[in-house]
Scaffold this motif. Structure first.
Motif, PDB file in Angstrom:
ATOM      1  N   ILE A 104      -5.199  -0.295   7.187  1.00 41.82           N
ATOM      2  CA  ILE A 104      -5.731  -1.429   6.408  1.00 41.82           C
ATOM      3  C   ILE A 104      -5.071  -2.735   6.825  1.00 41.82           C
ATOM      4  CG2 ILE A 104      -5.885  -2.433   4.096  1.00 41.82           C
ATOM      5  CD1 ILE A 104      -6.179   0.441   3.018  1.00 41.82           C
ATOM      6  N   ILE A 152      -0.626  -1.214  -5.120  1.00 39.31           N
ATOM      7  CA  ILE A 152      -2.050  -1.482  -5.343  1.00 39.31           C
ATOM      8  C   ILE A 152      -2.700  -0.270  -5.991  1.00 39.31           C
ATOM      9  CG2 ILE A 152      -4.255  -2.045  -4.246  1.00 39.31           C
ATOM     10  CD1 ILE A 152      -2.700  -3.464  -2.047  1.00 39.31           C
ATOM     11  N   ALA A 212      -0.311   7.646   2.563  1.00 38.00           N
ATOM     12  CA  ALA A 212      -0.058   6.262   2.149  1.00 38.00           C
ATOM     13  C   ALA A 212       0.325   5.397   3.345  1.00 38.00           C
ATOM     14  CB  ALA A 212       1.053   6.229   1.098  1.00 38.00           C
ATOM     15  N   ILE A 266       0.831  -1.211   0.000  1.00 34.74           N
ATOM     16  CA  ILE A 266       0.000   0.000   0.000  1.00 34.74           C
ATOM     17  C   ILE A 266       0.863   1.257   0.000  1.00 34.74           C
ATOM     18  CG2 ILE A 266      -1.713   1.310   1.308  1.00 34.74           C
ATOM     19  CD1 ILE A 266      -2.764  -1.410   2.359  1.00 34.74           C
ATOM     20  N   ALA A 316      -2.767   4.889   5.608  1.00 30.22           N
ATOM     21  CA  ALA A 316      -3.672   3.909   4.994  1.00 30.22           C
ATOM     22  C   ALA A 316      -3.108   2.501   5.119  1.00 30.22           C
ATOM     23  CB  ALA A 316      -3.892   4.264   3.520  1.00 30.22           C
ATOM     24  N   ALA A 317      -1.798   2.360   4.917  1.00 27.92           N
ATOM     25  CA  ALA A 317      -1.158   1.044   5.006  1.00 27.92           C
ATOM     26  C   ALA A 317      -1.306   0.458   6.399  1.00 27.92           C
ATOM     27  CB  ALA A 317       0.316   1.157   4.633  1.00 27.92           C
TER      28      ALA A 317
END
Length: 331
Positions: A114, A98, A107, A93, A110-111
């Motif tokens: 998630i 992706i 980023a 991610i 989010a990584a």
């Protein structure tokens, strides 16, 4: 000899076992520290402290979730594989494999969210199998123990993912007011879990289920819901540990991340005084258990004992801890 005196004499060994069940881990840890101060070169250095903290933090993070699971009378063999999934997914991610994300901070955030969330969902899946279909926990979690690492390998095509992203690696290499971030995470999780177990209704429900699940059901406890939550928490803890490991290593290898972690976590829980049959749990004991096992391994290696022998000693410590627990309960 009177009956009273005879009873007192018989009870003394059991009282000792009860004492050792409560304080044995702390005593062993103190003796190990004293031994190393006296006989192990370079023990009292920041480098040695950092090495041991790096090794023990991830074990404790995973073992916190494992303690809650075992307190319900369950077990979670999937934590190592969930670490691999989390560790495989996060770099995909934040490296944009992706969906490209131009903002590095976004980023990374989010990584982390998630990757940890997915690990938690897989933990929830374990709980669903156990609560909905009444599958034995060792069998239910064995599914992801096997398949989970395969999922991580499929995600990465079995390739090593290397990276240099300070914004992400801060979770494993950064410091907060001079204290390693991973240590801060470990301490916060230990405090939170200890509070939940000792001070909340949910914590008492966990212990009640491990003590007597049928009685817990009859008393109105939503046993299935509690199990879903504790296995989800175990998955979340594994996800966090997976990120810490890859951040430290600056790489993610789905073949190696989390390998054997389930055994280290279970060992820490057992040595720390939590009953493997459920119904009793101590988060602080788990922390001490993890520290003791790590320090035993370090002590042996630092004094020239091969790692293979250290593993045998660790296994012996686990057996001894479980035996003392049993004797202490008999007291």
């Amino acid at each position: 000899m009177t009956d009273t005196a005879r009873q007192q004499r018989v009870s003394r060994p059991l009282d000792l076992f009860e004492f050792m069940a409560r304080y044995g881990t702390l005593i062993a840890l103190a003796l190990l520290i004293l031994f190393n101060f006296a006989f192990t070169r370079n023990f009292a250095t920041m480098q040695t402290l950092n090495v041991n903290l790096t090794q023990v933090c991830t074990i404790v993070i995973v073992a916190v979730g494992m303690t809650l699971v075992i307190a319900t009378g369950g077990i979670d063999l999937s934590v190592g594989s969930l670490m691999a999934i989390s560790g495989a997914l996060a770099p995909m991610i934040f490296l944009g494999k992706i969906v490209p994300i131009d903002n590095v901070a976004l980023a990374v955030a989010a990584a982390m969210i998630i990757a940890i969330g997915v690990a938690g969902l897989f933990g929830l899946f374990n709980g669903w199998l156990i609560a909905r279909f009444r599958i034995q926990p060792i069998v239910a979690t064995l599914v992801l123990f096997i398949a989970g690492r395969g999922i991580a390998q499929v995600l990465t095509n079995g390739n090593l993912q290397t990276f240099r992203v300070p914004e992400f690696q801060w979770i494993g290499l950064g410091r907060l007011f001079g204290v390693p971030v991973q240590v801060v995470l470990m301490v916060l999780l230990v405090i939170a879990a200890a509070f939940v177990l000792k001070r909340t209704v949910f914590g008492r429900q966990i212990i009640a289920i491990g003590g007597n699940e049928r009685a817990a059901e009859l008393s109105g406890i939503a046993v299935a819901k509690v199990k879903l939550i504790v296995y989800a928490i175990s998955g979340l803890c594994a996800g966090i540990a997976g990120l810490v490991v890859i951040a430290i290593n600056s790489s993610s290898d789905a073949n190696l991340v989390g390998m054997g972690m389930e055994l280290d976590a279970i060992a820490a829980v057992a040595v720390g005084g939590t009953l493997l049959s459920g119904g009793k749990a101590t988060i602080i004991g788990t922390l001490l258990g993890a520290m003791t096992i790590q320090l035993v391994r370090y002590t042996l290696l630092a004094n020239g004992v091969p790692d293979a022998a250290a593993l045998v000693v660790k296994a012996g410590i686990i057996v001894l801890a479980v035996w003392i627990q049993q004797q202490g309960r008999a007291a």
